[in-house]
Design an enzyme around this catalytic site. Structure first.
Site, PDB file in Angstrom:
ATOM      1  CG  ASN A   9      25.123  78.964  83.789  1.00 34.10           C
ATOM      2  OD1 ASN A   9      25.231  77.876  84.362  1.00 34.10           O
ATOM      3  ND2 ASN A   9      25.459  79.131  82.522  1.00 34.10           N
ATOM      4  CE  LYS A  11      28.966  80.031  82.666  1.00 29.32           C
ATOM      5  NZ  LYS A  11      29.683  80.630  81.578  1.00 29.32           N
ATOM      6  CG  HIS A  94      25.332  78.155  78.118  1.00 32.94           C
ATOM      7  ND1 HIS A  94      26.663  78.178  77.808  1.00 32.94           N
ATOM      8  CD2 HIS A  94      25.115  79.210  78.938  1.00 32.94           C
ATOM      9  CE1 HIS A  94      27.237  79.214  78.427  1.00 32.94           C
ATOM     10  NE2 HIS A  94      26.312  79.855  79.124  1.00 32.94           N
ATOM     11  CD  GLU A  96      30.212  78.099  79.145  1.00 34.91           C
ATOM     12  OE1 GLU A  96      29.630  77.495  80.058  1.00 34.91           O
ATOM     13  OE2 GLU A  96      30.659  79.260  79.277  1.00 34.91           O
ATOM     14  CD  GLU A 166      24.196  83.553  78.243  1.00 35.56           C
ATOM     15  OE1 GLU A 166      24.368  84.095  79.331  1.00 35.56           O
ATOM     16  OE2 GLU A 166      24.588  82.407  77.989  1.00 35.56           O
ATOM     17  N   GLY A 172      32.280  85.104  79.841  1.00 34.51           N
ATOM     18  CA  GLY A 172      33.508  84.823  80.571  1.00 34.51           C
ATOM     19  C   GLY A 172      34.705  85.635  80.112  1.00 34.51           C
ATOM     20  CB  SER A 213      31.223  89.905  80.796  1.00 42.38           C
ATOM     21  OG  SER A 213      32.154  88.968  80.298  1.00 42.38           O
TER      22      SER A 213
HETATM   23  P1  PGA Z   1      29.631  84.952  82.440  1.00 44.43           P
HETATM   24  O1  PGA Z   1      28.747  83.730  81.910  1.00 44.43           O
HETATM   25  O2  PGA Z   1      28.702  85.823  83.269  1.00 44.43           O
HETATM   26  O3  PGA Z   1      30.714  84.324  83.255  1.00 44.43           O
HETATM   27  O4  PGA Z   1      30.139  85.680  81.259  1.00 44.43           O
HETATM   28  C1  PGA Z   1      27.437  83.910  81.463  1.00 44.43           C
HETATM   29  C2  PGA Z   1      26.869  82.620  80.966  1.00 44.43           C
HETATM   30  O5  PGA Z   1      27.606  81.778  80.456  1.00 44.43           O
HETATM   31  O6  PGA Z   1      25.653  82.382  81.074  1.00 44.43           O
END
Ligand code: PGA
Length: 252
Positions: A9, A11, A94, A96, A166, A172, A213
């Site tokens: 991803n 982003k 997601h 976010e 998730e 993150g 993460s």
């Molecule tokens: P991350 O993000 O690996 O940076 O924690 C995962 C995600 O948002 O799918």
């Protein structure tokens, strides 16, 4: 047997030029990928057509889609356009987007329907906040997101579905889920999927993966424990060495 999948991803980390450069390097590095795994890159919308022109052994996914087919929806992108641009997958719900764009389970449900209608495989993200975890609400939240997100959804023909667990607090943060928790939540997810889909469909056409993460050092702890079907990788997926290592480790 369900094929393992590693989803990057990206982003909004990269520009179109940077996406192109990273995708070229990945294509080169991963040209001899074992048949038993699938690698998917989900770049930002404007980079999709460029990547679609040359990626061969890596699939492309989008990070979102609109729930409607067409019409007056400024700024939205339809699932049919994503299909036309060469996408095979689309991330839906997601955290976010749930946080910044106020996406509800109802919208998520409509997006999943739009994706399936256009032959895209939805990657439905579910997971709890830190507060919900502290209040022992993890199971309730995940089951609720599945129940509402998958309302009236059937997988027909050879349609597939991916559920990404998730936990929001793990995304993150550098603090992934630990111990036997990923395995426990994945068991709950697979079990509750049986409430909505026939068992052979769940067994053969629904993959459950972990995200939050994930990096080259910890990836095996997820794929060995609960997330046997794969991982969704955010920040580590734009670091080429990290990502190559993740793919190599998971392919063994
Ligand atoms: P991350 O993000 O690996 O940076 O924690 C995962 C995600 O948002 O799918």
């Amino acid at each position: 047997m369900r094929k393992r999948i590693i989803i990057a991803n990206w982003k909004m980390y990269l520009s179109v030029k940077e996406s192109f450069r990273l995708a070229c390097r990945l294509q080169e590095e991963l040209k001899t990928m074992p048949d038993k795994i699938e690698v998917v890159i989900c770049p930002s919308f404007p980079a999709i057509p460029t990547l679609g022109l040359f990626l061969t052994n890596i699939e492309i996914g989008a990070q979102d889609c609109c729930w409607e087919e067409n019409g007056a929806f400024t700024g939205e992108v339809s699932a049919s356009s994503l299909k036309e641009m060469g996408c095979k997958y689309v991330i839906i719900g997601h955290s976010e987007r749930r946080v910044h764009n106020l996406e509800t389970n109802e919208m998520v449900n409509k997006k999943i329907k739009a994706a399936l209608k256009n032959s895209l495989t939805p990657i439905l993200c579910v997971g709890e906040t830190q507060k919900q975890r502290d209040e022992n609400l993890t199971d309730y939240v995940v089951i609720e997101q599945l129940r509402e997100g998958l309302k009236d959804i059937q997988l027909t023909g050879n349609q597939q579905l991916i559920i990404a667990y998730e936990p929001i607090w793990a995304i993150g943060s550098g603090r992934p889920v630990s111990g036997d928790e990923p395995e426990r939540v994945h068991r709950i997810i697979r079990h509750s999927l049986l409430d909505y889909l026939p068992s052979d469909v769940v067994k053969n056409r629904v993959r459950t993966i972990y995200g939050g993460s994930v990096n080259a050092d910890n990836v095996m702890s997820f794929t060995n424990q609960g997330a046997e079907d794969g991982v969704l990788v955010g920040s580590a997926s734009v670091k080429i060495d990290q990502f190559i290592q993740i793919v190599k480790k998971v392919s063994i």
